[in-house]
Design a protein around this motif. Structure first.
Motif, PDB file in Angstrom:
ATOM      1  N   CYS A  84      57.877  47.189  51.350  1.00 20.80           N
ATOM      2  CA  CYS A  84      58.715  45.978  50.867  1.00 20.80           C
ATOM      3  C   CYS A  84      58.144  46.325  49.503  1.00 20.80           C
ATOM      4  N   ARG A  85      59.126  45.778  48.230  1.00 21.63           N
ATOM      5  CA  ARG A  85      58.244  45.221  47.297  1.00 21.63           C
ATOM      6  C   ARG A  85      56.819  44.703  47.468  1.00 21.63           C
ATOM      7  N   GLN A  86      55.963  45.678  46.448  1.00 24.22           N
ATOM      8  CA  GLN A  86      54.811  45.136  46.212  1.00 24.22           C
ATOM      9  C   GLN A  86      54.289  44.924  45.081  1.00 24.22           C
ATOM     10  N   GLN A  87      53.409  43.292  44.845  1.00 26.29           N
ATOM     11  CA  GLN A  87      53.151  42.730  43.601  1.00 26.29           C
ATOM     12  C   GLN A  87      51.995  43.508  43.462  1.00 26.29           C
ATOM     13  N   ARG A  88      51.530  43.858  42.484  1.00 25.77           N
ATOM     14  CA  ARG A  88      49.815  44.084  41.641  1.00 25.77           C
ATOM     15  C   ARG A  88      49.436  42.857  40.999  1.00 25.77           C
ATOM     16  N   HIS A  89      48.808  43.317  41.607  1.00 24.76           N
ATOM     17  CA  HIS A  89      47.883  42.273  40.273  1.00 24.76           C
ATOM     18  C   HIS A  89      47.281  42.435  38.840  1.00 24.76           C
ATOM     19  N   TYR A  90      48.106  41.838  37.968  1.00 29.95           N
ATOM     20  CA  TYR A  90      47.575  42.447  36.389  1.00 29.95           C
ATOM     21  C   TYR A  90      47.776  40.828  35.792  1.00 29.95           C
ATOM     22  N   ALA A  91      47.071  41.385  34.260  1.00 28.82           N
ATOM     23  CA  ALA A  91      47.368  40.285  33.837  1.00 28.82           C
ATOM     24  C   ALA A  91      47.646  40.604  31.945  1.00 28.82           C
ATOM     25  N   SER A  92      48.055  39.821  31.491  1.00 27.46           N
ATOM     26  CA  SER A  92      49.222  39.914  30.184  1.00 27.46           C
ATOM     27  C   SER A  92      48.867  38.869  29.122  1.00 27.46           C
ATOM     28  N   HIS A  93      49.395  39.073  28.125  1.00 26.68           N
ATOM     29  CA  HIS A  93      49.489  38.588  27.121  1.00 26.68           C
ATOM     30  C   HIS A  93      50.525  38.828  25.667  1.00 26.68           C
ATOM     31  N   THR A  94      51.832  38.357  25.361  1.00 29.88           N
ATOM     32  CA  THR A  94      52.538  38.745  24.113  1.00 29.88           C
ATOM     33  C   THR A  94      51.993  38.011  23.479  1.00 29.88           C
ATOM     34  N   GLY A  95      52.169  38.349  22.020  1.00 23.94           N
ATOM     35  CA  GLY A  95      51.753  37.728  20.330  1.00 23.94           C
ATOM     36  C   GLY A  95      52.927  37.730  19.848  1.00 23.94           C
ATOM     37  N   GLY A  96      53.516  36.756  19.203  1.00 25.04           N
ATOM     38  CA  GLY A  96      55.104  36.601  18.070  1.00 25.04           C
ATOM     39  C   GLY A  96      54.497  36.265  17.075  1.00 25.04           C
ATOM     40  N   ALA A  97      54.681  36.394  15.280  1.00 23.40           N
ATOM     41  CA  ALA A  97      54.471  36.146  14.727  1.00 23.40           C
ATOM     42  C   ALA A  97      55.845  36.446  13.191  1.00 23.40           C
ATOM     43  N   VAL A  98      55.754  35.858  12.534  1.00 26.31           N
ATOM     44  CA  VAL A  98      56.448  36.194  11.624  1.00 26.31           C
ATOM     45  C   VAL A  98      56.903  37.048  10.893  1.00 26.31           C
ATOM     46  N   GLY A  99      57.375  37.710  11.498  1.00 23.36           N
ATOM     47  CA  GLY A  99      57.373  39.650  11.414  1.00 23.36           C
ATOM     48  C   GLY A  99      56.453  40.430  12.682  1.00 23.36           C
ATOM     49  N   ALA A 100      56.434  40.061  12.722  1.00 23.34           N
ATOM     50  CA  ALA A 100      55.470  40.769  14.160  1.00 23.34           C
ATOM     51  C   ALA A 100      55.492  40.577  15.480  1.00 23.34           C
ATOM     52  N   SER A 101      55.384  41.514  16.487  1.00 27.82           N
ATOM     53  CA  SER A 101      55.078  41.317  17.842  1.00 27.82           C
ATOM     54  C   SER A 101      54.317  41.953  18.671  1.00 27.82           C
ATOM     55  N   SER A 102      53.586  41.636  19.769  1.00 28.58           N
ATOM     56  CA  SER A 102      52.552  42.305  20.538  1.00 28.58           C
ATOM     57  C   SER A 102      52.366  41.963  22.021  1.00 28.58           C
ATOM     58  N   VAL A 103      51.760  42.693  22.814  1.00 29.05           N
ATOM     59  CA  VAL A 103      51.205  42.641  23.840  1.00 29.05           C
ATOM     60  C   VAL A 103      50.150  43.428  23.933  1.00 29.05           C
ATOM     61  N   LEU A 104      49.131  42.579  24.792  1.00 29.33           N
ATOM     62  CA  LEU A 104      47.714  43.626  25.904  1.00 29.33           C
ATOM     63  C   LEU A 104      48.476  43.153  27.362  1.00 29.33           C
ATOM     64  N   LEU A 105      48.409  44.625  28.383  1.00 31.32           N
ATOM     65  CA  LEU A 105      48.389  44.216  29.494  1.00 31.32           C
ATOM     66  C   LEU A 105      47.336  44.964  30.559  1.00 31.32           C
ATOM     67  N   ILE A 106      46.514  44.271  31.061  1.00 34.47           N
ATOM     68  CA  ILE A 106      45.658  44.712  31.876  1.00 34.47           C
ATOM     69  C   ILE A 106      45.922  45.448  33.368  1.00 34.47           C
ATOM     70  N   LEU A 107      46.039  46.305  34.124  1.00 33.41           N
ATOM     71  CA  LEU A 107      45.988  46.603  35.379  1.00 33.41           C
ATOM     72  C   LEU A 107      45.172  46.497  36.669  1.00 33.41           C
ATOM     73  N   PRO A 108      44.340  46.441  36.236  1.00 34.62           N
ATOM     74  CA  PRO A 108      42.902  46.697  37.301  1.00 34.62           C
ATOM     75  C   PRO A 108      42.536  47.243  38.532  1.00 34.62           C
ATOM     76  N   GLU A 109      42.872  48.335  38.893  1.00 36.55           N
ATOM     77  CA  GLU A 109      43.081  49.104  39.558  1.00 36.55           C
ATOM     78  C   GLU A 109      42.212  48.574  41.467  1.00 36.55           C
ATOM     79  N   GLU A 110      43.282  48.860  42.232  1.00 33.74           N
ATOM     80  CA  GLU A 110      42.427  48.259  43.913  1.00 33.74           C
ATOM     81  C   GLU A 110      41.133  49.489  44.277  1.00 33.74           C
ATOM     82  N   LEU A 111      40.293  48.763  43.308  1.00 31.99           N
ATOM     83  CA  LEU A 111      39.418  49.762  44.198  1.00 31.99           C
ATOM     84  C   LEU A 111      38.795  49.999  45.827  1.00 31.99           C
ATOM     85  N   ASP A 112      38.641  50.725  46.529  1.00 35.67           N
ATOM     86  CA  ASP A 112      38.149  51.249  48.050  1.00 35.67           C
ATOM     87  C   ASP A 112      37.057  50.478  48.543  1.00 35.67           C
ATOM     88  N   CYS A 113      36.230  50.181  49.675  1.00 37.10           N
ATOM     89  CA  CYS A 113      35.197  50.207  49.485  1.00 37.10           C
ATOM     90  C   CYS A 113      34.074  50.866  49.484  1.00 37.10           C
TER      91      CYS A 113
END
Length: 346
Positions: free
Chosen positions: A272-301
């Motif tokens: 079923c639906r799998q939720q991955r771990h990620y971190a993000s933040h958006t930015g909003g200002a007068v006349g501008a918008s932005s986002v930075l999103l980090i999706l780490p790879e799930e590392l195997d042993c």
């Protein structure tokens, strides 16, 4: 009351945002919470049916903070209430972050620190004053040195007087829905919460530096060839760990951590639906918008133990546009998932 730096960085301080009327803030938070609750039955049904994609007919929660002030269904030209706040358009120049505290320092707290989440740009202004006093340097000098260490050479203060090569012009829609140049503002009252100019390339460097720091401690048998990250792994892990009482209205899966919105890894049912771990933040200002999103790879042993791969491992997405009130978080997540899918398909 006591306000700690941890409360400031997680927006639990009780310090107001741009809206000064506490009654209006409480009303908006109640509306956002009701909308968020309405999405949960749809979400639960989706999981039980074994759907792998999110429904689009669920009630969309209202955006609550300055980086997500526009609904995804908004039409161009629609004016957002948040950007009607007068303090967005301050033109006064402050010589230091300590001086800019006068804007809100005598205003009452909206709630007891630690009790509720309220996104606050002024909370970050106070945080920058803490950095200034602790470091013994001007906050702006301290940050610019850090950007040089991170090789973010295109990241500078959003200073109107400075000649900045390739500075983009910003746009807004007026009351008639026509595209016009964004009004002049002076961001010296909120350097920490929205006072820097950057580029997509620099934000990618920043994201990769954090991702490297996060994963560096997990790799073994590197024979000392792996350089340390800019931050300690435990520090980044702490920054990306959800903080209690920070349920955010703009993402039904996410919570707030320390200056980042995060979604934790979760899967309730098989196939079923799998939720991955990620971190993000958006930015909003007068006349501008932005986002930075980090999706780490799930590392195997095996990869971690043998050291056959090296950090950073994952996907970093950065989007910047010179248009006000553009919702970018969901777009960034879709892009990250596509790149992640292509990687595993190879």
């Amino acid at each position: 009351v006591a306000i700690t730096t941890r409360l400031l960085v997680s927006h639990l301080s009780g310090i107001r945002h741009y809206e000064k009327d506490i009654a209006k803030v409480k009303k908006e938070k109640e509306k956002a919470n009701r909308a968020l609750k309405l999405t949960k039955p749809c979400h639960d049904k989706e999981q039980k049916e074994g759907k792998g994609i999110e429904k689009t007919d669920c009630v969309k929660p209202r955006k609550e903070h300055e980086g997500e002030v526009k609904s995804q269904n908004s039409k161009p030209g629609r004016r957002d209430k948040e950007f009607e706040q007068e303090e967005y358009y301050l033109k006064e120049k402050f010589e230091s972050v300590i001086e800019s505290l006068k804007i809100f320092k005598n205003d009452p707290l909206f709630f007891k620190p630690g009790d509720q989440f309220l996104y606050s740009t002024y909370g970050f202004t106070l945080l920058s004053a803490v950095v200034e006093r602790a470091s013994g340097q001007k906050f702006t000098d301290y940050m610019l040195k850090m950007f040089r260490d991170l090789d973010m050479l295109s990241t500078v203060l959003d200073d109107n007087e400075a000649m900045i090569y390739n500075r983009a012009r910003c746009y807004v829609y007026n009351k008639k829905g026509r595209l016009v140049n964004a009004p002049y503002v002076d961001n010296s009252y909120k350097w920490a919460g929205g006072g820097f100019l950057s580029s997509v390339g620099d934000l990618l460097k920043f994201g990769n530096a954090l991702l490297y720091s996060y994963q560096a401690g997990q790799f073994k048998n590197t024979n000392g060839k792996l350089l340390p990250g800019y931050l300690k792994p435990d520090t980044v892990a702490m920054m990306w760990t959800p903080v209690p009482k920070t349920e955010v209205s703009w993402d039904r899966d996410g919570k707030y951590a320390m200056a980042w919105a995060v979604v934790e890894k979760n899967q309730q049912y098989g196939c079923c639906r799998q939720q991955r771990h990620y971190a993000s933040h958006t930015g909003g200002a007068v006349g501008a918008s932005s986002v930075l999103l980090i999706l780490p790879e799930e590392l195997d042993c095996e990869a971690v133990d043998t050291g056959i791969v090296a950090p950073p491992r994952g996907v970093v997405v950065s989007i910047i546009c010179n248009m006000q009130s553009v919702s970018l978080n969901s777009t960034a997540l879709k892009i990250a998932r596509e790149f992640d899918k292509q990687k595993w398909a190879q």
